[in-house]
Design a protein around this motif. Structure first.
Motif, PDB file in Angstrom:
ATOM      1  N   VAL A 184       4.336   4.407  -6.713  1.00 11.92           N
ATOM      2  CA  VAL A 184       3.181   3.611  -6.618  1.00 11.92           C
ATOM      3  C   VAL A 184       3.510   2.008  -7.488  1.00 11.92           C
ATOM      4  O   VAL A 184       3.161   1.054  -6.880  1.00 11.92           O
ATOM      5  CB  VAL A 184       1.967   4.501  -7.268  1.00 11.92           C
ATOM      6  N   THR A 239       5.774  10.259  -7.614  1.00 10.83           N
ATOM      7  CA  THR A 239       4.540   9.327  -6.992  1.00 10.83           C
ATOM      8  C   THR A 239       4.221   8.037  -7.808  1.00 10.83           C
ATOM      9  O   THR A 239       4.235   7.147  -7.322  1.00 10.83           O
ATOM     10  CB  THR A 239       3.394  10.314  -6.698  1.00 10.83           C
ATOM     11  N   SER A 276       0.910  -1.106  -0.237  1.00 13.27           N
ATOM     12  CA  SER A 276      -0.047   0.158  -0.037  1.00 13.27           C
ATOM     13  C   SER A 276       0.715   1.154  -0.068  1.00 13.27           C
ATOM     14  O   SER A 276       1.972   1.021   0.339  1.00 13.27           O
ATOM     15  CB  SER A 276      -0.917  -0.057   1.111  1.00 13.27           C
ATOM     16  N   ILE A 277       0.304   2.414  -0.550  1.00 15.36           N
ATOM     17  CA  ILE A 277       1.140   3.477  -0.353  1.00 15.36           C
ATOM     18  C   ILE A 277       0.185   4.660   0.263  1.00 15.36           C
ATOM     19  O   ILE A 277      -0.867   5.039  -0.207  1.00 15.36           O
ATOM     20  CB  ILE A 277       1.651   3.972  -1.991  1.00 15.36           C
ATOM     21  N   LYS A 313       3.163  -1.332  -5.871  1.00 14.71           N
ATOM     22  CA  LYS A 313       2.499  -2.752  -6.327  1.00 14.71           C
ATOM     23  C   LYS A 313       3.333  -3.955  -6.908  1.00 14.71           C
ATOM     24  O   LYS A 313       2.730  -4.821  -6.715  1.00 14.71           O
ATOM     25  CB  LYS A 313       1.535  -1.976  -7.407  1.00 14.71           C
ATOM     26  N   VAL A 365      -2.714   7.573  -4.690  1.00 11.68           N
ATOM     27  CA  VAL A 365      -2.265   6.638  -3.209  1.00 11.68           C
ATOM     28  C   VAL A 365      -3.461   5.885  -2.851  1.00 11.68           C
ATOM     29  O   VAL A 365      -4.532   6.220  -3.158  1.00 11.68           O
ATOM     30  CB  VAL A 365      -1.560   7.730  -2.468  1.00 11.68           C
ATOM     31  N   ASP A 366      -2.990   5.219  -1.844  1.00  4.36           N
ATOM     32  CA  ASP A 366      -4.341   4.241  -1.150  1.00  4.36           C
ATOM     33  C   ASP A 366      -4.922   5.081  -0.259  1.00  4.36           C
ATOM     34  O   ASP A 366      -6.094   4.838   0.057  1.00  4.36           O
ATOM     35  CB  ASP A 366      -3.684   2.875  -0.997  1.00  4.36           C
TER      36      ASP A 366
END
Ligand code: TYD
Ligand code: MG
Length: 450
Positions: free
Chosen positions: A197, A193, A88-89, A201, A229-230
């Motif tokens: 990401v 970013t 996750s980010i 993943k 992002v998450d």
């Protein structure tokens, strides 16, 4: 070869324009257009093979539920939705000096008990981080440190060592060699970013991204980063207060709007397990203009004091100021109060403050805010052991809010003796230890407390 075209990108909404102008045509903000390059979008469009791909059925895509990693700080686990998810980010935003680096260093040190972690700083030297770790008492944690600002180098290093957790402090200092613009511009933020990401993943690394908040209270290029992002966590705090609230503005793995409450101490951030205790002072005395509201933030019910001050302003435009609450909603509530509450507030300055530096966005705060205003206007205190919640409609009605019983139960637990609640939220059977005043209209609530 065609000359590389530059585009102008709005730093607040991310919209692209072919020409510079003073105002963004999309969001209407002024002076936000910055020169960037359109190269990355062209490259991705031209690259790659646009043929057939293998697909997967929904049933086979579910995977097994992976255990979440504990950050060692219960309140941080709570805002993350019950711990850190691998791959996750998370973006953590907040004012400078609010404690982002401190919190993440503590979290990373605790996470090292279960996995390996790397802390990348583009802002501080390794000595500075070492000094802070000593102050926090985590200098012996097996954390890998790296001082670097080139995102390709960070990804390559992280890929080689395959750490479970990666912290990038801060995204505004990072740059990618792929993009010609300066660090901190929207194009750079977006590219850096995107690379992180992709890395999270592909490798299952959990990434924390620190983002600074601009004067307007948003992370630079917020829309651009928020959808990539998450999880988006924001720090909130009152100036000068030692308490910090972290709110999940978006969370793909848990409840949005969940909050975690922390206290900044001389040895780092400590979680506050019973937040109502800090939003309510223990030795409260009945004073005009104060009321206790019951709000539900994420999955937790909180009791928070709201203060109001109504003050004569015979000349000019009366001022309506809200701290920790939405300004426009306050203006609307005061209009309802004037019209349906039989309280003439024209010619009165009204100030409303939510105590403790927390921001309340829930409509359940409407009724207690108006009761506090009434109390200040009449210079008559509301009895100390009284709480209230309820939404106010434009017709002066008190509307129900979700989780009424849970809110009343929380008030009983904190020792309150009287609750003013919407009629539709009244408990089905009488409760012990608390008198519940169920009201249908604002006038009813005002009369009940007169
Ligand atoms: P920091 O984590 O550097 O903030 P950010 O990364 O969000 O910019 O926080 C620094 C502030 O916190 C600084 O004003 C000093 C204070 N602080 C403490 O009160 N106690 C501590 O144990 C530490 C490490 C910092
Ligand atoms: Mg920092």
């Amino acid at each position: 070869m065609a000359r590389e075209k530059s585009v102008f990108i709005c730093s607040s909404c991310g919209a692209a324009a072919p020409k510079w102008s003073g105002q963004c045509g999309d969001c209407g903000d002024w002076n936000t257009l910055q020169e960037g390059s359109s190269r990355t979008t062209i490259k991705t469009r031209a690259g790659g093979y646009a043929g057939e791909r293998t697909t997967q059925s929904l049933a086979s895509a579910q995977g097994s539920a992976k255990p979440r990693l504990s950050t060692g700080i219960g309140e941080l686990d709570r805002v993350l939705g019950g711990g850190l998810v691998s791959g996750s980010i998370s973006l953590i935003g907040g004012d400078p000096g609010i404690g982002k680096s401190t919190l993440l260093l503590q979290a990373v040190a605790a996470l090292c008990q279960h996995t390996t972690a790397m802390y990348v700083s583009g802002e501080e030297s390794l000595e500075q981080i070492g000094l802070r770790a000593r102050r926090l008492g985590v200098e012996n944690a097996p954390v890998t440190l790296l001082a670097e600002t080139c995102v390709e180098a960070i990804v390559a290093t992280a890929d080689k060592n395959r750490h479970g957790v990666l912290v990038v402090d801060s995204v505004q200092t990072m740059y990618s060699g792929e993009v010609p613009s300066a660090p901190g511009t929207v194009t750079q933020l977006r590219e850096c970013t995107a690379q992180l990401v992709r890395f999270a993943k592909q490798t299952g690394t959990a990434i924390f991204l620190v983002g600074h908040v601009t004067k307007e209270g948003v992370i630079a290029g917020p829309r651009v980063l928020e959808h990539m992002v998450d999880t988006v966590l924001y720090f909130e705090s009152d100036a000068g207060s030692r308490y910090r609230v972290i709110r999940a503005a978006k969370n793909r793995f848990g409840a949005a709007n969940e909050i975690g409450v922390f206290a900044m101490t001389d040895v780092g951030v400590k979680e506050v397990k019973n937040p109502s205790s800090i939003f309510l002072s223990s030795d409260r005395e009945a004073a005009p203009g104060s009321c206790v509201l019951i709000t539900r933030e994420g999955s937790r019910v909180l009791l928070v004091e709201v203060q109001a001050l109504a003050c004569d302003n015979p000349m000019g435009q009366p001022r309506r100021v809200a701290v920790g609450y939405e300004q426009n909603r306050l203006a609307m509530l005061l209009a309802v109060m004037q019209r349906h509450g039989n309280l003439s507030l024209a010619g009165q300055d009204v100030f409303v403050n939510i105590v403790g530096g927390i921001r309340i966005s829930e409509t359940a705060a409407d009724l207690p805010i108006l009761l506090a205003v009434m109390s200040s206007f009449r210079d008559k205190p509301i009895p100390v052991a009284t709480v209230a919640f309820g939404e106010i409609g434009l017709a002066g009605e008190v509307r129900p809010v979700p989780y009424g019983e849970e809110r009343i139960a929380a008030a009983v637990q904190q020792g309150f003796k009287r609750a003013v609640v919407p009629y539709a939220n009244r408990p089905k059977k009488p409760l012990k230890g608390i008198e519940v005043i169920a009201v249908k209209r604002l006038v009813g609530a005002i009369e009940a407390l007169s």
